[in-house]
Design an enzyme around this catalytic site. Structure first.
Site, mmCIF file in Angstrom:
data_model
loop_
_atom_site.group_PDB
_atom_site.id
_atom_site.type_symbol
_atom_site.label_atom_id
_atom_site.label_comp_id
_atom_site.label_asym_id
_atom_site.label_seq_id
_atom_site.Cartn_x
_atom_site.Cartn_y
_atom_site.Cartn_z
ATOM 1 N N GLU A 49 0.861 -1.186 0.000
ATOM 2 C CA GLU A 49 0.000 0.000 0.000
ATOM 3 C C GLU A 49 0.894 1.233 0.000
ATOM 4 O O GLU A 49 1.976 1.233 0.602
ATOM 5 C CB GLU A 49 -0.890 0.007 1.246
ATOM 6 C CG GLU A 49 -1.723 1.291 1.361
ATOM 7 C CD GLU A 49 -2.874 1.196 2.342
ATOM 8 O OE1 GLU A 49 -2.829 0.347 3.242
ATOM 9 O OE2 GLU A 49 -3.821 2.001 2.192
ATOM 10 N N CYS A 245 -6.684 0.958 2.793
ATOM 11 C CA CYS A 245 -7.651 2.062 2.786
ATOM 12 C C CYS A 245 -7.477 2.964 1.576
ATOM 13 O O CYS A 245 -8.385 3.717 1.222
ATOM 14 C CB CYS A 245 -7.508 2.891 4.052
ATOM 15 S SG CYS A 245 -7.961 2.003 5.529
ATOM 16 N N ASN A 376 -12.139 -2.988 0.382
ATOM 17 C CA ASN A 376 -11.083 -3.262 1.366
ATOM 18 C C ASN A 376 -11.734 -3.560 2.701
ATOM 19 O O ASN A 376 -12.335 -4.609 2.862
ATOM 20 C CB ASN A 376 -10.102 -2.080 1.443
ATOM 21 C CG ASN A 376 -9.059 -2.279 2.523
ATOM 22 O OD1 ASN A 376 -8.486 -3.356 2.612
ATOM 23 N ND2 ASN A 376 -8.818 -1.289 3.357
ATOM 24 N N GLU A 377 -11.647 -2.653 3.656
ATOM 25 C CA GLU A 377 -12.287 -2.924 4.952
ATOM 26 C C GLU A 377 -13.680 -2.312 4.923
ATOM 27 O O GLU A 377 -13.948 -1.328 5.605
ATOM 28 C CB GLU A 377 -11.450 -2.342 6.085
ATOM 29 C CG GLU A 377 -10.252 -3.199 6.421
ATOM 30 C CD GLU A 377 -9.444 -2.661 7.596
ATOM 31 O OE1 GLU A 377 -9.644 -1.497 7.993
ATOM 32 O OE2 GLU A 377 -8.598 -3.419 8.102
HETATM 33 O O1 AHR Z 1 -2.320 -1.495 6.931
HETATM 34 C C1 AHR Z 1 -2.773 -0.224 7.261
HETATM 35 C C2 AHR Z 1 -4.275 -0.096 7.161
HETATM 36 O O2 AHR Z 1 -4.877 -0.936 8.080
HETATM 37 C C3 AHR Z 1 -4.867 -0.530 5.847
HETATM 38 O O3 AHR Z 1 -4.842 0.463 4.905
HETATM 39 C C4 AHR Z 1 -6.279 -0.855 6.219
HETATM 40 O O4 AHR Z 1 -6.856 -1.812 5.381
HETATM 41 C C5 AHR Z 1 -6.177 -1.288 7.654
HETATM 42 O O5 AHR Z 1 -7.101 -0.639 8.445
#
Ligand code: AHR
Length: 659
Positions: A49, A245, A376-377
């Site tokens: 990321e 994220c 994602n989340e």
């Molecule tokens: O790994 C950091 C963040 O943690 C990621 O972007 C997210 O998916 C999680 O909340």
């Protein structure tokens, strides 16, 4: 084996094996003839990321920050050098109507030969410059009438010129590119780039760029080789990208859109990085996504390091911790179309619309994309109803294509339970579970998957990291304690490879002067990088993943905490190896007999690698990058018994040659 390493191994082992303090308990048995499950080639992967200066200022080797003047403040990272000062000598122009993706450029106006006029770029956190290395400078420019020339200059931390060159310019009213390569005469940890304008006249500039030439695979405008090498060394089974994220965006306008990250770099529209202002305690106002590193480059990277690509796409929802915007269901089509088009971009025939774009970018062969994540989340019924539309559209066109779905932010609780039930009902292929928790959670959950349904959705342990303090605390450290607890947990993932088919630590990279989130697997500065103890644990699993799980038992039970031990075993049928992984998470050394059943041995010599330390707080650093790293040595089997000596707080991999 390296003799020095062997002696070091014996010395370290001797330190921890005083006979009198060694705990004794029941034997362990490996039932090597009893295959329980196949280990998928994807089992251990990496999660990438653009957080902590992971891409811009990180693996993307561009040294110039804000090269196209598109940051909210167009001259952020730049300093105008002039003597005497004169209004209007450097102007920011905006051609929004003609070029929406890259509207701004600067106009330099130098009215006399004598005046001094230049621009200085400070780099991301300064520029890491290496003595004797050629650097590629380039700039897009237009100069309707002859008059000005450009001289570039590398400047050391102390302000000394350590390399200079003139960029050849032509006159004309169209934009063109000037390029020059020159070599640095010294090393700088926090160098700068000066661009001096000589003569008299006016010139327009955009995309001012400086790259080192020692990039990964020597690609022009490519990636930082030391960082990518650390990934390649792990031999990851997959690479998840671009997040995290970052996929969701703070609001939908700044979500990640892969189509805007391909094609000529000057046409890739920059957006603010969502980690720019996420944490008030770690603001990073100069953090943007230039997309010089885009989806084509991610696919290429996956191919380079032999990892299956796993893109994660926005599902029509912005980050639910931020704006929580959602796209109305009747307007979700463009998002779904992005997913369908991505499959065509990665795999499609070069005569098709998206396959031809890939070919034009230099990769006519398909990238062999087999799976993608949707969201994602994300959570709640709003996620499930959007996911269902993606699933329907993708599966009806590509029935064998695998979809990864989010189990939200936590591995338990109402949010998780709701999603887990709904996703299983929808028969998704993979459920992406995330765990950021204390080391004790990882030890306590080594048996988490022992009773998971083998016939339903498979598990992608998509993000995990033991937190030495608490989630998003700035005090989190990557140390021996976090590494050992993750290793213990990972024996549980490996034992359950029949249901857990992918796993990745997160986040992957952090720049020591530009991070927002800790802990992280790999730390870098402008010139160096090192793997944390957690990195070595990941690597020890990944390079020893094997092909089939076999039972490793103590008193007939899986080893998940008895005598503070955690263990798993795999066969590698190709290499004819039986590979045992044993964690001692206790503070005392343990001596343990391990019986090898159900397999013929090829040799009595066993190669061993042990990761340990003096204290649970032990860490690696730029000056001692391998303070906590596996040390290799060898032992001999007696008959079919391995006498294992397991130092306190250690993780050991044994490789036994079998028929
Ligand atoms: O790994 C950091 C963040 O943690 C990621 O972007 C997210 O998916 C999680 O909340």
């Amino acid at each position: 084996m390296n003799k020095k390493r062997l002696i070091a191994g014996i010395a370290v082992a001797a330190l921890f094996f005083p006979r009198e303090v060694m705990a004794q308990s029941g034997d362990m048995t490996v039932q090597a003839g009893k295959i329980v499950a196949a280990v998928q080639p994807t089992m251990w992967g990496v999660f990438f990321e653009d957080i902590n200066l992971g891409a811009d200022g990180g693996i993307y080797a561009e040294l110039v920050k804000n090269r196209s003047f598109e940051f909210r403040r167009p001259l952020m990272g730049w300093e105008v050098q002039q003597n005497p000062a004169r209004e209007g000598s450097v102007l920011v122009l905006n051609r929004q109507e003609q070029q929406a993706a890259n509207p701004r450029f600067v106009r330099i106006d130098k009215q006399t030969e004598q005046e001094k006029l230049g621009l200085t770029n400070e780099g991301f956190r300064g520029m890491g410059i290496k003595k004797g290395l050629p650097y590629d400078f380039s700039v897009m420019y237009r100069q309707p009438a002859a008059g000005l020339s450009i001289r570039v200059e590398l400047v050391s931390t102390a302000g000394k010129t350590i390399g200079t060159a003139s960029a050849p310019l032509k006159t004309g009213s169209n934009w063109q590119k000037a390029e020059v390569s020159f070599t640095s005469t010294d090393t700088a940890w926090r160098g700068k780039l000066n661009i001096w304008f000589e003569g008299k006249g006016s010139i327009d500039l955009d995309m001012i760029s400086l790259f080192p030439t020692d990039t990964w695979k020597g690609r022009k405008g490519g990636m930082r080789a030391d960082m990518i090498q650390l990934l390649a060394d792990m031999k990851p089974g997959f690479i998840r990208f671009p997040g995290g994220c970052i996929v969701e965006g703070d609001d939908l306008s700044v979500r990640y859109q892969w189509k805007k990250t391909i094609g000529p770099v000057e046409n890739r529209q920059l957006i603010v990085n969502r980690w720019n202002s996420e944490f008030a305690h770690r603001p990073t106002p100069d953090y943007y996504q230039t997309f010089g590193l885009g989806f084509f480059e991610y696919f290429q990277l996956a191919e380079d390091i032999g990892a299956a690509p796993l893109p994660i796409l926005n599902c029509g929802m912005a980050c639910q911790f931020n704006t929580a915007e959602v796209v109305p269901l009747d307007q979700l089509d463009p998002y779904i179309q992005d997913a369908l088009d991505l499959i065509e971009f990665a795999n499609g025939d070069t005569s098709g619309k998206w396959g031809s774009v890939r070919a034009k970018m230099g990769h006519p062969a398909p990238f062999n994309l087999k799976m993608m994540g949707v969201g994602n989340e994300n959570w709640g019924p709003q996620y499930i109803e959007r996911l269902a539309l993606f699933q329907q559209a993708i599966k009806s066109k590509y029935p064998d294509f695998k979809l990864v779905a989010s189990a939200g932010t936590n591995p338990d609780g109402d949010r998780f339970n709701y999603l887990d039930t709904a996703l299983r009902r929808m028969k998704v292929d993979y459920i992406d579970e995330h765990y950021y928790s204390k080391p004790s959670w990882f030890l306590d959950n080594a048996g988490r998957y022992d009773n998971y349904d083998r016939n339903g959705a498979k598990i992608f342990a998509g993000e995990y990291a033991a937190q030495s303090d608490r989630v998003v605390s700035v005090n989190n450290r990557n140390n021996l304690r976090t590494a050992i607890s993750e290793a213990a947990f990972m024996t549980g993932l490996e034992r359950n490879a029949g249901v857990v088919e992918m796993a990745s630590y997160a986040p992957l990279f952090a720049h020591t002067d530009g991070w927002q989130w800790t802990p992280d697997l790999i730390w870098v500065n402008n010139l160096q990088s090192y793997g944390t103890p957690d990195y070595y644990v990941q690597k020890m699993f990944s390079v020893n993943k094997g092909t089939h799980v076999v039972p490793m038992l103590m008193n007939g039970n899986a080893v998940k905490g008895q005598d503070s031990l955690y263990a798993s075993a795999v066969l590698d049928k190709g290499q004819k190896l039986l590979i045992l992984k044993v964690v001692n998470a206790g503070s005392k050394p343990v001596k343990k007999s391990i019986n090898i059943d159900g397999v013929k041995l090829r040799a009595s010599a066993v190669s061993v690698a042990t990761l340990q330390g003096q204290s649970l707080k032990d860490e690696n650093s730029f000056s001692t990058p391998a303070a906590v790293a596996p040390v290799a040595f060898s032992v001999k089997l007696k008959a079919k018994k391995l006498e294992a000596v397991l130092p306190p707080n250690s993780f050991t991999v044994y490789k036994i040659n079998v028929e």
